[in-house]
Design a protein around this motif. Sequence first.
Motif, PDB file in Angstrom:
ATOM      1  N   PHE B  44       0.832  -1.208   0.000  1.00 13.21           N
ATOM      2  CA  PHE B  44       0.000   0.000   0.000  1.00 13.21           C
ATOM      3  C   PHE B  44       0.869   1.262   0.000  1.00 13.21           C
ATOM      4  N   PRO B  45       1.644   1.429  -1.068  1.00 11.55           N
ATOM      5  CA  PRO B  45       2.555   2.580  -1.103  1.00 11.55           C
ATOM      6  C   PRO B  45       1.803   3.905  -0.981  1.00 11.55           C
ATOM      7  N   GLY B  46       0.546   3.923  -1.472  1.00 14.91           N
ATOM      8  CA  GLY B  46      -0.238   5.150  -1.419  1.00 14.91           C
ATOM      9  C   GLY B  46      -0.512   5.587   0.011  1.00 14.91           C
ATOM     10  N   ALA B  47      -0.543   4.636   0.934  1.00 18.74           N
ATOM     11  CA  ALA B  47      -0.846   4.980   2.324  1.00 18.74           C
ATOM     12  C   ALA B  47       0.278   5.821   2.925  1.00 18.74           C
ATOM     13  N   GLU B  48       1.514   5.403   2.680  1.00 18.81           N
ATOM     14  CA  GLU B  48       2.642   6.182   3.212  1.00 18.81           C
ATOM     15  C   GLU B  48       2.693   7.568   2.570  1.00 18.81           C
ATOM     16  N   GLN B  49       2.375   7.594   1.281  1.00 21.41           N
ATOM     17  CA  GLN B  49       2.382   8.896   0.611  1.00 21.41           C
ATOM     18  C   GLN B  49       1.271   9.779   1.161  1.00 21.41           C
ATOM     19  N   ALA B  50       0.158   9.165   1.487  1.00 23.78           N
ATOM     20  CA  ALA B  50      -0.955   9.925   2.062  1.00 23.78           C
ATOM     21  C   ALA B  50      -0.536  10.512   3.418  1.00 23.78           C
ATOM     22  N   PHE B  51       0.185   9.729   4.194  1.00 24.84           N
ATOM     23  CA  PHE B  51       0.649  10.210   5.499  1.00 24.84           C
ATOM     24  C   PHE B  51       1.512  11.457   5.322  1.00 24.84           C
ATOM     25  N   LEU B  52       2.467  11.367   4.403  1.00 26.09           N
ATOM     26  CA  LEU B  52       3.368  12.503   4.186  1.00 26.09           C
ATOM     27  C   LEU B  52       2.596  13.708   3.637  1.00 26.09           C
ATOM     28  N   ALA B  53       1.626  13.425   2.764  1.00 26.45           N
ATOM     29  CA  ALA B  53       0.841  14.530   2.206  1.00 26.45           C
ATOM     30  C   ALA B  53       0.053  15.227   3.309  1.00 26.45           C
ATOM     31  N   ILE B  54      -0.492  14.444   4.231  1.00 23.65           N
ATOM     32  CA  ILE B  54      -1.253  15.048   5.341  1.00 23.65           C
ATOM     33  C   ILE B  54      -0.323  15.895   6.214  1.00 23.65           C
ATOM     34  N   LEU B  55       0.862  15.338   6.501  1.00 20.32           N
ATOM     35  CA  LEU B  55       1.831  16.107   7.297  1.00 20.32           C
ATOM     36  C   LEU B  55       2.100  17.451   6.648  1.00 20.32           C
ATOM     37  N   LYS B  56       2.298  17.405   5.346  1.00 19.94           N
ATOM     38  CA  LYS B  56       2.718  18.616   4.651  1.00 19.94           C
ATOM     39  C   LYS B  56       1.542  19.565   4.425  1.00 19.94           C
ATOM     40  N   ASN B  57       0.495  19.066   3.791  1.00 24.66           N
ATOM     41  CA  ASN B  57      -0.577  19.951   3.341  1.00 24.66           C
ATOM     42  C   ASN B  57      -1.572  20.319   4.431  1.00 24.66           C
ATOM     43  N   ASN B  58      -1.833  19.375   5.335  1.00 23.32           N
ATOM     44  CA  ASN B  58      -2.882  19.650   6.304  1.00 23.32           C
ATOM     45  C   ASN B  58      -2.350  20.057   7.666  1.00 23.32           C
ATOM     46  N   LEU B  59      -1.218  19.472   8.044  1.00 22.71           N
ATOM     47  CA  LEU B  59      -0.720  19.764   9.393  1.00 22.71           C
ATOM     48  C   LEU B  59       0.486  20.714   9.351  1.00 22.71           C
ATOM     49  N   HIS B  60       0.985  20.971   8.144  1.00 25.72           N
ATOM     50  CA  HIS B  60       2.117  21.892   7.961  1.00 25.72           C
ATOM     51  C   HIS B  60       3.297  21.529   8.848  1.00 25.72           C
ATOM     52  N   LYS B  61       3.662  20.262   8.743  1.00 27.85           N
ATOM     53  CA  LYS B  61       4.798  19.782   9.526  1.00 27.85           C
ATOM     54  C   LYS B  61       5.991  19.555   8.613  1.00 27.85           C
ATOM     55  N   ASN B  62       7.125  19.621   9.241  1.00 26.96           N
ATOM     56  CA  ASN B  62       8.356  19.364   8.518  1.00 26.96           C
ATOM     57  C   ASN B  62       8.761  17.903   8.711  1.00 26.96           C
ATOM     58  N   TYR B  63       9.126  17.245   7.610  1.00 22.71           N
ATOM     59  CA  TYR B  63       9.610  15.873   7.730  1.00 22.71           C
ATOM     60  C   TYR B  63      10.724  15.640   6.737  1.00 22.71           C
ATOM     61  N   PHE B  64      11.434  14.542   6.911  1.00 23.73           N
ATOM     62  CA  PHE B  64      12.477  14.188   5.962  1.00 23.73           C
ATOM     63  C   PHE B  64      12.345  12.724   5.580  1.00 23.73           C
ATOM     64  N   ASP B  65      12.404  12.471   4.279  1.00 19.71           N
ATOM     65  CA  ASP B  65      12.234  11.122   3.719  1.00 19.71           C
ATOM     66  C   ASP B  65      13.592  10.754   3.117  1.00 19.71           C
ATOM     67  N   ASP B  66      14.384  10.022   3.874  1.00 21.29           N
ATOM     68  CA  ASP B  66      15.787   9.798   3.491  1.00 21.29           C
ATOM     69  C   ASP B  66      15.932   8.524   2.656  1.00 21.29           C
ATOM     70  N   PRO B  67      16.408   8.651   1.405  1.00 23.45           N
ATOM     71  CA  PRO B  67      16.497   7.459   0.546  1.00 23.45           C
ATOM     72  C   PRO B  67      17.516   6.440   1.044  1.00 23.45           C
ATOM     73  N   ARG B  68      18.401   6.841   1.923  1.00 29.07           N
ATOM     74  CA  ARG B  68      19.464   5.920   2.355  1.00 29.07           C
ATOM     75  C   ARG B  68      19.009   4.875   3.363  1.00 29.07           C
ATOM     76  N   LEU B  69      17.806   5.091   3.898  1.00 25.20           N
ATOM     77  CA  LEU B  69      17.311   4.093   4.850  1.00 25.20           C
ATOM     78  C   LEU B  69      16.988   2.802   4.105  1.00 25.20           C
ATOM     79  N   THR B  70      17.143   1.697   4.795  1.00 25.33           N
ATOM     80  CA  THR B  70      16.833   0.403   4.181  1.00 25.33           C
ATOM     81  C   THR B  70      15.830  -0.318   5.066  1.00 25.33           C
ATOM     82  N   THR B  71      15.653  -1.595   4.829  1.00 31.18           N
ATOM     83  CA  THR B  71      14.845  -2.395   5.751  1.00 31.18           C
ATOM     84  C   THR B  71      15.438  -2.281   7.158  1.00 31.18           C
ATOM     85  N   CYS B  72      14.566  -2.372   8.162  1.00 26.31           N
ATOM     86  CA  CYS B  72      15.076  -2.372   9.544  1.00 26.31           C
ATOM     87  C   CYS B  72      15.633  -3.755   9.878  1.00 26.31           C
TER      88      CYS B  72
END
Lengths: 341, 359, 210
Positions: B44-72
């Motif tokens: 459900f890749p759209g779900a994570e994108q929705a989370f980030l979109a809500i942070l940005k557009n609705n809650l006006h929060k700052n976040y960072f999506d780092d490509p270097r992270l891998t599986t935990c």
Amino acid sequence: MKKIVIIGGGIAGLEVSRLLLQEGFPVTLIEKSSHLGGNIRNYAYLFPDFTPSEEILKNYTSLPGNADLQLLLNTEIEKIDFSSRPYTLFSNDGIAISADSIIIATGYQIFDARLKEEFGYGIYDGVITSVEMEKMIREQHIVTPYGKAPRRIAFIHCVGSRDAKVGNTYCSRLCCITAIKQAIETKKLLPQAEIFCFYIDLRMYGLTFEELYLNAQKEYNIQFVRGRLSETSEMIDKRLIIKAEDTLIGRPLKMMTDMLVLMVGMEASNFSKQFAYHNGLEIGEHGFFKPLNQFNARGKSQKEGIYFAGTSIGPMSVAETIEHAQATALSTISYLKGKEN
Amino acid sequence: MTKIADMTENSPEQRKKIYWKDYIKYIPEDDYFFFRSCIRQTFFPGAEQAFLAILKNNLHKNYFDDPRLTTCTGIGYHSDIIPLETLHTMIARHFSIMNESGYSNLVISCVTTFGVMIEVLNTWHEFPETLEKARENLQKTTGRTFELPKAIAHASDIIYLYRDEIAKQSVYKLINKETGKPLKVVDHVGCHYAKIFPHHGIGGAEFPKVLSEMIKTWGGEVVDYPERRHCCGFGFRQYLIKESRGYSLTHAQIKFESMQPFHPDLILTNCPGCNMFMDRWQYVIQETTGKVYSSSGNGIPVLTYEELAALLLGYDPVQIGLFMHQTDVLPLLEKLGIQFNKNEYAKLREESLDLAKIL
Amino acid sequence: MIPMDEIYADPRIRENMNACINCGVCTALCPAADYYDYEPRYVERIILMRNADALEELMSSDYIWYCGQCMSCKARCPRQNAPGTVISALRYWSQKLGLFIRSPKGRQQLIIKQNIGKNIYELGYCVHPSRLTMEEHPEQGPVWQWILNNLEKVHALVDGNIDKNGPGPMRKIPEESLQEIRSILEGTGAIDLWNQIEMEVINTDNDQNC
Ligand SMILES: Cc1cc2nc3c(=O)[nH]c(=O)nc-3n(C[C@H](O)[C@H](O)[C@H](O)COP(=O)(O)OP(=O)(O)OC[C@H]3O[C@@H](n4cnc5c(N)ncnc54)[C@H](O)[C@@H]3O)c2cc1C
Ligand code: SF4
Ligand code: SF4
Ligand code: SF4
């Protein structure tokens, strides 16, 4: 004449008062509620032989009329000042009482079953405590919250005892036998009902307790399952589902029941719990007052003239409470006569 | 100013009150370092994108999506091919990357990751020599050093924290448009969210509030069902190995059977794995036994909290990826009265379900 | 003889050895106990007995592989044990000591290694759509099949970034990051463990063929 104050008008405080008065020592008895008798007022019949609790309390009915007794009801002691002699007791409404000797008989309180969240007390109506069950037995009327006679009832041992999760690691000692007492009473009232007891170990420590257990099995067909309750949930028709393991068979067990009785443990009273913060007496690791030693000074404190009676030092039955109170009365008398400190 | 998540006490069907207060935990308010979930991204890749979109557009929060992270490597750990030391070092690497990016509030998408991270932090706390070992291993293998995060939250904690704000901005409510009645929602909270360390979950392990409070705040009715706390059945190796996959199915089925009498309109989850399993196993049960757990459609719709929040906020169902669910969510969209491009959605569903006929 | 001291020094065992009251609370709610003839309480019992033979037998059997690692048992235990965590340690030691090949379920670790291990090593993900085929995962259903056939299109619709550089869902993990995690896998014993699993299973298969 030395002034003696007894805090707590439960069975322990009453027995100490009775003996001291009998030996000619005037006492002040302070009780926070409006009644004497303490917790057993709420219980119907007492193990081991189903004596009505009123009968025990009857022994003390003449006490309030005794001219040597100063009775202060509705008075809660909050603090004791040990810094100078005589000691000074302070009540919640600011009364200061001085005393040469104090007997602490503040008893116990029951475990708040809501803390054991997964058992569903306060969430599902069919879950009650053993204290509420005593009330139903006293009224000779056991019904589910929906007004029906329960067809199946499960008694759950060790609720709030022997459980690091809720912070009480000790055994409350009396709830096993109390469960058997209540199970038998229940069966007498509802002969058709199926009754189960879920236990970890059955602690039948009294001489006649094992017989009661045998009776429960043989005469009353009460089923004992060795396994602790794991969780309660509620079905759409409001019946309860409980999960446990039958550890003797070694398989998980899921059971439907109409009513669940939680055998709540005995905890230190608020008085002793709070004592640790603002007073000088030692409190044991389980929150009860800690006697000088566990062998020949179970009624003595570390402070001169200060004594304990009854369940203020830990879970006890009525008989043990009375015996302990008697021993404490004797120690107190010896002290007052200057023979012991 | 930081604030502690408040714990409201209005809970009509669950009269438990005061003790939930014990489970208040700190939830960071802003500046999130986002840790993605392998399972969520896969299904459900759209779900994570929705989370980030809500942070940005609705809650006006700052976040960072780092490509270097891998599986935990949590799935590897719980299926026993990742040794404890490896897990510790992997987690240490993620912390190191977070330090490097200048963040200290870790927000985690996956409940497995959330569980292992808290577990690892706990082990480091209890056994300081293991923390030293992790530092040494990380240095040795990558040349990196690291500091511990200041705060760790699950992404559902963030949505929980801002549930009122989301309600304020919402276009829709969890109310049946036809009848005007609240929708009945059952929640399923991932086991590793609070069962390992109850104090790290909002509401604790037994009555987690993280999802139920969202449901209430957004107008729905929370339905408690007997197997609410039961595991969804993932079982790590039990699912991963085909032979034992019945384990997973069995437990999901236990849950469906238990919730069915309550006629839920929706299953809400906070764990990527649970969400997928509850979605897919309904399909399998229907295929193999014919049993459908909903009164309409092909099963009880299963949504993630991000998807639900986004839906109510008026995001497009296609854009948030609802067409990727096997169990159709259309009946829910209709109950909610969501306005959207039905043709596009229908076309995608048709395409995908056409395939069913060929298979 | 199995190295008892080393096994008991595992933090997962040390932390969860608070003696057991044999109450069965863990078994009561354990999903594995519901499905298999299995009891976390039994595992806790063996571990507390500290008997090398009994422990070796346990680690050589299917028994330790039944647990689903849900950790429901941890939340409830009145002695604050976590049988699930103890199991993690036992499974590790069972593989490390080569005991896992004695049980059919233990030998299945090869499958995990060949899937999850490979995904982690090659892709930096533990799961990836390209590795979730319909043959292996028929339960995923037709929608999943369609997604697999249309990966690019589907991910584009939801603002994904599948197999591409930069951030986003299912992005390609940068080469330097892959190097780092491979170095960790090598330097902290994961690769050794994987080789051990592979070798032991292949050797027993060969033995059985002879
Ligand atoms: C469900 C249940 C059933 C039981 N059934 C039986 C049975 O069948 N047989 C049996 O032998 N035992 C039974 N018991 C045990 C029995 O209740 C105790 O042995 C007995 O009540 C102990 O008496 P006590 O005087 O020590 O304490 P309590 O009864 O607790 O009396 C203490 C008194 O002190 C007062 N007090 C407390 N703090 C203050 C303060 N700060 N200032 C002033 N006053 C204060 C309290 O109000 C109370 O009146 C049962 C217990 C439970 C929980
Ligand atoms: S007396 Fe029995 S029920 Fe009470 S705590 Fe002890 S073992 Fe448990
Ligand atoms: S972690 Fe394992 S042992 Fe514990 S409840 Fe889950 S399946 Fe059972
Ligand atoms: S719940 Fe804990 S104490 Fe009870 S049987 Fe399981 S491990 Fe032992």
